[in-house]
Design an enzyme around this catalytic site. Structure first.
Site, mmCIF file in Angstrom:
data_model
loop_
_atom_site.group_PDB
_atom_site.id
_atom_site.type_symbol
_atom_site.label_atom_id
_atom_site.label_comp_id
_atom_site.label_asym_id
_atom_site.label_seq_id
_atom_site.Cartn_x
_atom_site.Cartn_y
_atom_site.Cartn_z
ATOM 1 N N GLY A 466 0.820 -1.204 0.000
ATOM 2 C CA GLY A 466 0.000 0.000 0.000
ATOM 3 C C GLY A 466 0.853 1.252 0.000
ATOM 4 O O GLY A 466 0.355 2.369 -0.002
ATOM 5 N N THR A 467 2.166 1.038 -0.038
ATOM 6 C CA THR A 467 3.099 2.149 0.096
ATOM 7 C C THR A 467 3.390 2.846 -1.222
ATOM 8 O O THR A 467 3.892 3.959 -1.234
ATOM 9 C CB THR A 467 4.426 1.612 0.627
ATOM 10 O OG1 THR A 467 4.834 0.540 -0.241
ATOM 11 C CG2 THR A 467 4.282 1.061 2.027
ATOM 12 N N GLU A 660 8.038 4.003 8.867
ATOM 13 C CA GLU A 660 7.671 3.841 10.281
ATOM 14 C C GLU A 660 7.872 5.085 11.130
ATOM 15 O O GLU A 660 7.251 5.225 12.177
ATOM 16 C CB GLU A 660 8.470 2.669 10.863
ATOM 17 C CG GLU A 660 8.312 1.471 9.933
ATOM 18 C CD GLU A 660 8.873 0.187 10.457
ATOM 19 O OE1 GLU A 660 8.141 -0.486 11.183
ATOM 20 O OE2 GLU A 660 10.015 -0.150 10.122
#
Ligand code: MOS
Length: 706
Positions: A466-467, A660
């Site tokens: 999904g990145t 992250e």
């Protein structure tokens, strides 16, 4: 990244190339792949937290329509007990091998039927008897079973004399911070379709790294890795919850072998909660001592997390204490508490996210006691080299993040005293946090083919969870080959493409880009030869420096503004701003989307997310989206996120990962803003209404109601 001239595809904002496939429903996820002769598996899970299976009565289920059979520990294919993950042998992978129940939610049987509905109905007819044993799910820092965590990610810090420095400090903060167990909650539940052919195992699986899943499956079945073919083309979110080999693909492969059919196993949302890895709860003590002028003398960060005795795991909460601030004494102590719970796994910003909540809340408390602006406290304690390792940083643009973030947020106008801003009956507060996340690169293999028509096909087992990995890597390949992005075709998500790191540890894009750039170099050397097609393949294993001379980290500063309703305890985040230093940005549109998503996860952690276990049964009592709250659109303000100019000198293209860092720091910024609004600290997440009300007794409205 502002102001930098864009000379190639890298640096340009582009929407994701598979976007049209996704919005038209053409993109196929693991449970969507058409498959002739497909059988459906339904998982039966244990309902007790510890014990043994006394009996499984499958007779009623076996007589039901469409049922092909039931697999359980009595007849399931045997798996290699040595198989594991990167920490070593992992008992959570060894499904249906014995009668032991190590945690509630453990898969204990798989029902196979012609349709999903038939499998589900038959699963409901299976009767299970247990010998129940006493369980322990009572997690806390000083649990008697607590033991030192593995130092596989790096040694503990123990520099200077913490106690002497604390004794000499003008101000000492010594507080406990707690974060709950959390579920990854990817939009796409774990699913796999698996079948066997000529001794080869094929699987279409939802995961974060097809190659590593193929390695684990090969190890479990004790077969050659080349005989396992895992595809993972589109993945609807992972966040670490799909980072290991999941139960869906192991069970589908077992049933596929046993019944000689393609088998699909799709977890229900409840099964994602109970049977896939979670972020472990943490219980942390932070002691910080400072001089009256705001110089830190000592940082002592002691943290514990829960795990399962089935597998090693590290929730590295204490890393930032070794990176963010200079102090003559720094000590970290990380402990693991084995309990009868689901084995944990990394969840976006593992370690750093709960760790920064504790460390950055404590820093805010130091600023409070010193009567100092919390931003100023951070600025006064910036190290010139890594405080514990002594190594220089390869790039450390944290001060730029802090200053630029403060400027955009309007931080300097803030009155540092709490409970000084109101709007009607609402209390208003703002808070901030700094953070870091480790960066780096892992071995990967890329192949590039120069086709006869002048285009290039790039193959790498990257994972796009999904990145926007496809889009980013297309840009990287185009620049490396010196061609336009329209000349690049990219293939990812297939273990047959060769060994590659997965989408994890914020190291996917850097690792894959490195391999693509090296393959492109090699290919360009052979391009003078007119023969087509021609392929160059590069494995970066031998090129990676595992002991780099410099500390490689990304940095960010997060600022939040909240409103608190003292009558209801409701906290709303009104503004959220993050400034990030993540090396050179490949695609500012997708990069922003990633860090905004990370910040929303941090907001959700701050205010909503919490897996609650009943101490009596040890089971999670809110394992669905009715009980487990996640930030919804209405909870999320217009999030601002941007990048400071940065370049990572240890990367061939200046890149660092950014998957992250957005999550870490956000919860602390929000908790600090809640303190600023109310004058009361929230040291346990999530900041629930009852916790706010307990700290801030409801008051009569400011103006009389009539
Ligand atoms: Mo991540 S939490 O390394 O998928």
């Amino acid at each position: 990244m502002s102001g930098e001239p864009i000379t190639g595809a890298v640096g340009a904002p582009r929407p994701r190339i598979e976007g049209p496939l996704k919005v038209t429903g053409t993109a196929r996820y693991a449970a969507d792949v058409p498959m002739p002769g497909l059988a459906h598996g339904w998982i039966v899970t244990a309902t007790v937290s510890r014990g043994r299976l006394r009996a499984i009565d499958t007779s009623a289920a076996l007589g039901m329509p469409g049922v092909l059979g039931v697999l359980d520990h009595r007849d399931a294919p045997r798996l290699n007990p040595e198989a594991g993950n990167y920490f070593g042998p992992d008992g959570s992978l060894r499904l249906l091998q014995d009668d032991v129940i190590p945690y509630a939610g453990r898969p204990i049987a798989l029902v196979l039927a012609e349709t999903l509905e038939q499998a589900r109905a038959a699963a409901g007819a299976i009767r299970v008897d247990y010998d129940v044993q006493p369980h322990d799910v009572d997690f806390h820092l000083d649990h008697p079973a607590s033991r030192p965590a593995s130092t596989a990610f790096g040694p503990e810090a123990d520099t200077g004399d913490v106690d002497a420095e604390l004794a000499a400090s003008a101000v000492v903060v010594d507080e406990r911070y707690r974060t709950p167990e959390e579920c990854h909650s990817a939009m796409e539940p774990h699913a796999a379709t698996a079948w066997w052919e000529d001794g080869h195992l094929y699987a279409v699986d939802s995961n974060q790294g097809a190659f590593s899943v193929s390695q684990v499956l090969a190890a479990l079945w004790s077969i050659d890795r080349d005989r396992v073919h895992v595809r993972s083309e589109h993945v609807g979110g992972g966040f670490g919850g799909k980072g290991l080999c999941g139960p869906q693909v192991i069970l589908a492969a077992m049933a596929g072998e046993r019944f000689e059919r393609p088998v699909r196993v799709t977890l229900t949302r409840e099964q994602v909660f109970e049977a896939t890895a979670s972020r472990p709860p943490t219980d942390q003590q932070v002691r910080i001592g400072a001089d009256a002028d705001g110089r830190l003398r000592a940082v002592h960060h002691r943290a514990a997390y829960a795990l399962s005795p089935l597998a090693e795991y590290i929730e590295w909460c204490t890393e930032q204490a070794k990176i963010l601030y200079a102090a003559p004494a720094i000590r970290t102590q990380l402990t693991a508490v084995p309990l009868d719970v689901l084995p944990p796994a990394s969840m976006r910003g593992p370690g750093a996210t709960p760790g920064s909540f504790a460390l950055e809340s404590a820093m805010d408390e130091v600023a409070e006691r010193l009567g100092l602006d919390p931003l100023e406290l951070r600025l006064r304690n910036q190290p010139t080299a890594a405080p514990v390792s002594g190594r220089p940083f390869s790039s450390r643009r944290l001060i730029s993040c802090l200053q630029e973030g403060a400027r955009r947020f309007g931080w300097t106008a803030r009155d540092r005293h709490p409970r000084t801003r109101r709007e009607g009956s609402l209390l208003i507060g703002s808070g901030m946090a700094a953070t870091s996340f480790s960066a780096g690169v892992f071995p990967s293999t890329a192949s590039i083919t120069a086709e006869t028509d002048g285009t290039f096909t790039v193959g790498i087992d990257a994972s796009d969870i999904g990145t926007g990995a496809r889009t980013a890597l297309t840009a990287v390949a185009a620049d490396a080959l010196g061609v336009g992005t329209e000349q690049i075709r990219i293939r990812i998500g297939d273990s047959d493409l060769g060994m590659a790191w997965g989408a994890g540890g914020s190291r996917g894009t850097t690792s894959w880009s490195f391999a693509i750039i090296e393959a492109a170099k090699k290919l360009r050397e052979s391009l003078d030869d007119p023969a087509r097609p021609v392929t160059a393949t590069m494995d970066t294993s031998a090129l990676i420096d595992y002991q780099p001379a410099r500390e490689r980290q990304t940095f960010s500063a997060v600022f939040a503004e909240v409103t608190v309703d003292p009558a209801t305890g409701e906290v709303r985040v009104r503004r959220l701003l993050g400034m990030f230093a993540v090396g050179r940005v490949i695609n500012p549109m997708l990069a922003r989307s990633q860090v905004v998503g990370g910040m929303i996860m941090g907001l959700s952690m701050a205010l909503h997310e919490e897996s609650v276990r009943d101490p009596g049964t040890g089971r999670q009592v809110n394992g669905d989206f009715a009980g487990y709250h996640i930030a919804a659109h209405a909870d999320v303000p217009d999030v601002e996120a941007d990048f400071v100019a940065d370049y990572e000198p240890q990367d061939p293209s200046g890149f660092n990962g950014l998957g992250e860092i957005g999550t870490a720091g956000t919860a602390a910024a929000i908790a600090n803003a809640v303190w600023h609004a109310t004058g009361r600290r929230q040291r346990s997440l999530p900041i629930r209404l009852d916790r706010v009300l307990e700290a801030v007794p409801a008051q009569p409205p400011a103006a009389p109601l009539h």
